[in-house]
Scaffold this active site. Structure first.
Site, PDB file in Angstrom:
ATOM      1  NE  ARG A 157     101.190 -91.896 -81.591  1.00 31.23           N
ATOM      2  CZ  ARG A 157     101.418 -91.291 -82.764  1.00 31.23           C
ATOM      3  NH1 ARG A 157     101.048 -91.858 -83.892  1.00 31.23           N
ATOM      4  NH2 ARG A 157     102.026 -90.117 -82.798  1.00 31.23           N
ATOM      5  CD  GLU A 209     104.660 -98.003 -83.969  1.00 34.11           C
ATOM      6  OE1 GLU A 209     103.426 -98.100 -83.840  1.00 34.11           O
ATOM      7  OE2 GLU A 209     105.225 -96.986 -84.372  1.00 34.11           O
ATOM      8  CG  HIS A 262     104.341 -95.208 -87.217  1.00 36.35           C
ATOM      9  ND1 HIS A 262     104.204 -95.236 -85.851  1.00 36.35           N
ATOM     10  CD2 HIS A 262     103.762 -94.030 -87.609  1.00 36.35           C
ATOM     11  CE1 HIS A 262     103.587 -94.140 -85.437  1.00 36.35           C
ATOM     12  NE2 HIS A 262     103.309 -93.390 -86.493  1.00 36.35           N
TER      13      HIS A 262
HETATM   14  P1  NAP Z   1      92.761 -84.160 -83.908  1.00 37.56           P
HETATM   15  O1  NAP Z   1      92.439 -83.156 -84.962  1.00 37.56           O
HETATM   16  O2  NAP Z   1      92.938 -83.705 -82.499  1.00 37.56           O
HETATM   17  O3  NAP Z   1      91.649 -85.287 -83.986  1.00 37.56           O
HETATM   18  C1  NAP Z   1      91.474 -86.267 -83.030  1.00 37.56           C
HETATM   19  C2  NAP Z   1      89.970 -86.488 -82.891  1.00 37.56           C
HETATM   20  O4  NAP Z   1      89.778 -87.592 -82.014  1.00 37.56           O
HETATM   21  C3  NAP Z   1      89.264 -85.283 -82.267  1.00 37.56           C
HETATM   22  O5  NAP Z   1      88.416 -84.727 -83.228  1.00 37.56           O
HETATM   23  C4  NAP Z   1      88.515 -85.859 -81.099  1.00 37.56           C
HETATM   24  O6  NAP Z   1      87.184 -85.444 -81.312  1.00 37.56           O
HETATM   25  C5  NAP Z   1      88.606 -87.363 -81.260  1.00 37.56           C
HETATM   26  N1  NAP Z   1      88.724 -88.054 -79.987  1.00 37.56           N
HETATM   27  C6  NAP Z   1      89.626 -87.842 -79.005  1.00 37.56           C
HETATM   28  N2  NAP Z   1      89.439 -88.711 -78.008  1.00 37.56           N
HETATM   29  C7  NAP Z   1      88.390 -89.480 -78.374  1.00 37.56           C
HETATM   30  C8  NAP Z   1      87.722 -90.560 -77.757  1.00 37.56           C
HETATM   31  N3  NAP Z   1      88.084 -90.996 -76.554  1.00 37.56           N
HETATM   32  N4  NAP Z   1      86.683 -91.136 -78.429  1.00 37.56           N
HETATM   33  C9  NAP Z   1      86.315 -90.689 -79.635  1.00 37.56           C
HETATM   34  N5  NAP Z   1      86.919 -89.670 -80.269  1.00 37.56           N
HETATM   35  C10 NAP Z   1      87.937 -89.067 -79.633  1.00 37.56           C
HETATM   36  O7  NAP Z   1      94.106 -84.939 -84.271  1.00 37.56           O
HETATM   37  P2  NAP Z   1      94.627 -85.352 -85.734  1.00 37.56           P
HETATM   38  O8  NAP Z   1      95.542 -84.318 -86.251  1.00 37.56           O
HETATM   39  O9  NAP Z   1      93.461 -85.775 -86.568  1.00 37.56           O
HETATM   40  O10 NAP Z   1      95.519 -86.623 -85.330  1.00 37.56           O
HETATM   41  C11 NAP Z   1      94.928 -87.766 -84.728  1.00 37.56           C
HETATM   42  C12 NAP Z   1      95.985 -88.755 -84.296  1.00 37.56           C
HETATM   43  O11 NAP Z   1      96.508 -89.443 -85.419  1.00 37.56           O
HETATM   44  C13 NAP Z   1      97.239 -88.137 -83.641  1.00 37.56           C
HETATM   45  O12 NAP Z   1      97.021 -87.827 -82.286  1.00 37.56           O
HETATM   46  C14 NAP Z   1      98.284 -89.220 -83.842  1.00 37.56           C
HETATM   47  O13 NAP Z   1      98.355 -90.082 -82.728  1.00 37.56           O
HETATM   48  C15 NAP Z   1      97.769 -89.995 -85.050  1.00 37.56           C
HETATM   49  N6  NAP Z   1      98.689 -89.836 -86.193  1.00 37.56           N
HETATM   50  C16 NAP Z   1      99.302 -90.943 -86.721  1.00 37.56           C
HETATM   51  C17 NAP Z   1     100.173 -90.813 -87.799  1.00 37.56           C
HETATM   52  C18 NAP Z   1     100.876 -91.994 -88.399  1.00 37.56           C
HETATM   53  O14 NAP Z   1     102.006 -91.836 -88.864  1.00 37.56           O
HETATM   54  N7  NAP Z   1     100.270 -93.162 -88.458  1.00 37.56           N
HETATM   55  C19 NAP Z   1     100.428 -89.551 -88.336  1.00 37.56           C
HETATM   56  C20 NAP Z   1      99.793 -88.448 -87.797  1.00 37.56           C
HETATM   57  C21 NAP Z   1      98.919 -88.603 -86.711  1.00 37.56           C
HETATM   58  P3  NAP Z   1      86.287 -84.963 -80.102  1.00 37.56           P
HETATM   59  O15 NAP Z   1      87.030 -83.885 -79.387  1.00 37.56           O
HETATM   60  O16 NAP Z   1      85.036 -84.561 -80.676  1.00 37.56           O
HETATM   61  O17 NAP Z   1      86.154 -86.208 -79.314  1.00 37.56           O
END
Ligand code: NAP
Length: 312
Positions: A232, A261, A279
């Site tokens: 994000r 954005e 995006h």
């Molecule tokens: P996810 O499986 O929940 O992974 C997020 C990871 O971030 C978790 O493993 C968590 O690990 C870690 N995390 C959370 N807070 C943290 C912090 N403060 N410091 C360090 N690590 C932290 O989610 P995902 O499916 O991979 O998606 C991740 C994000 O990608 C989404 O929330 C979305 O905002 C973004 N995204 C963007 C697009 C795009 O179009 N560009 C598309 C899809 C998703 P721990 O619990 O071990 O900390």
């Protein structure tokens, strides 16, 4: 639905519900969000629809019982306020993982290999032909990638880097992970930033990760290293990133998301060492269909009195 979703998704929703699709493609206004809570049993919001505490508070007798968000990221919804209002929230994890990881690889390759710069050169008619020292970038093979947020997308990126490019993988996340490929966990974000060739952001947005990448973290990066953000926009302090790119404190950056954005600073657009995508992390028809069908599945489960498959 707060925006038109692919036809297959609308058909699936129409099979079961009396469906209204808002024809506009931009985010809902405050008034539209309040009307959505007041007039519909379930709503499919998405990125940019800022369901804040104030929006929920303004509709105390909401008809809406569930927000089935289209997208895995739900930092635009105040989930505590939704809970207080008795409104369930779901998202679409998994459906987005591979496509978003592919976009991260696109940005990594484009930034490291100066592809945007090269494309601009060709389009400008300024390319004078191949020569051995033209547009030399960074070869990814054998380099180290640092993943910030080793969740679903972070792991999919890491696996691509390891399996496809022979890269070493390091990561930073709050908890250690069981992984199917070799990876080392850095003791801090700064330690990770200072030891990798490419730093990739894959954390959720929200208050906890706001400006996680600030001037201090950027200063810790090696001068040839690239920063990739598919997470994000406000995970990165954009002004500090612009400064680091302008002064050559880092090698380059690849961005799919922006702090304010869809506004992209002119200063970024003027720089050669940054790749700017609009995006498009999940922008493939079948991916958007899978996301939408997942939202519909959550609505169906909810109105069948079953637990939400993807509650957040
Ligand atoms: P996810 O499986 O929940 O992974 C997020 C990871 O971030 C978790 O493993 C968590 O690990 C870690 N995390 C959370 N807070 C943290 C912090 N403060 N410091 C360090 N690590 C932290 O989610 P995902 O499916 O991979 O998606 C991740 C994000 O990608 C989404 O929330 C979305 O905002 C973004 N995204 C963007 C697009 C795009 O179009 N560009 C598309 C899809 C998703 P721990 O619990 O071990 O900390």
């Amino acid at each position: 639905m707060s925006r038109p979703l692919p036809e297959r998704v609308q058909a699936a929703a129409r099979d079961r519900f009396d469906l209204t699709v808002r024809p506009e493609t931009g985010p809902l206004s405050t008034e539209e969000m309040q009307a959505a809570l007041r007039d519909f049993d379930g709503v499919v919001p998405t990125l940019g629809d800022l369901f804040s505490a104030e929006v929920f508070a303004a509709v105390p007798d909401a008809r809406c019982r569930v927000l089935a968000n289209f997208g895995v990221g739900y930092n635009h919804i105040d989930t505590d306020a939704a809970r207080t209002a008795g409104i369930a929230v779901s998202n679409t994890p998994g459906a987005v993982t591979d496509a978003t990881a592919d976009t991260a690889m696109t940005l990594m390759l484009m930034s490291a290999r100066r592809a945007g710069e090269g494309e601009r050169l060709v389009r400008a008619g300024a390319w004078e032909g191949w020569h051995p020292t033209q547009l030399l970038g960074m070869h990814l093979g054998g380099k180290t990638v640092g993943i910030v947020g080793m969740g679903r997308i972070g792991q999919a990126i890491a696996r691509r880097c390891h399996d496809g490019f022979g890269m070493k993988v390091a990561y930073h996340s709050r908890s250690p992970k069981e992984l199917s490929f070799p990876a080392s966990r850095a003791e801090s974000l700064k330690a990770l930033a200072g030891s990798v060739d490419v730093l990739v952001l894959a954390v959720p947005g929200g208050a906890e990760t706001h400006h996680l990448i600030n001037a201090e973290v950027l200063a810790a990066m090696r001068p040839h290293a690239h920063l990739i953000n598919i997470a994000r926009g406000n995970v990165v302090e954009e002004a500090a990133l612009i400064d680091a790119l302008q002064t050559g404190r880092i090698g380059g950056a690849g961005l799919d998301v922006y702090e304010f954005e869809p506004s992209v600073p002119e200063a970024l657009k003027r720089l050669e060492n940054v790749v700017l995508l609009p995006h498009i992390g999940t922008a493939a028809l079948e991916v958007r269909e899978d996301m939408g069908l997942m939202s519909v599945d959550n609505l169906v489960a909810f109105f069948d009195g079953k637990p939400l498959p993807n509650a957040v």
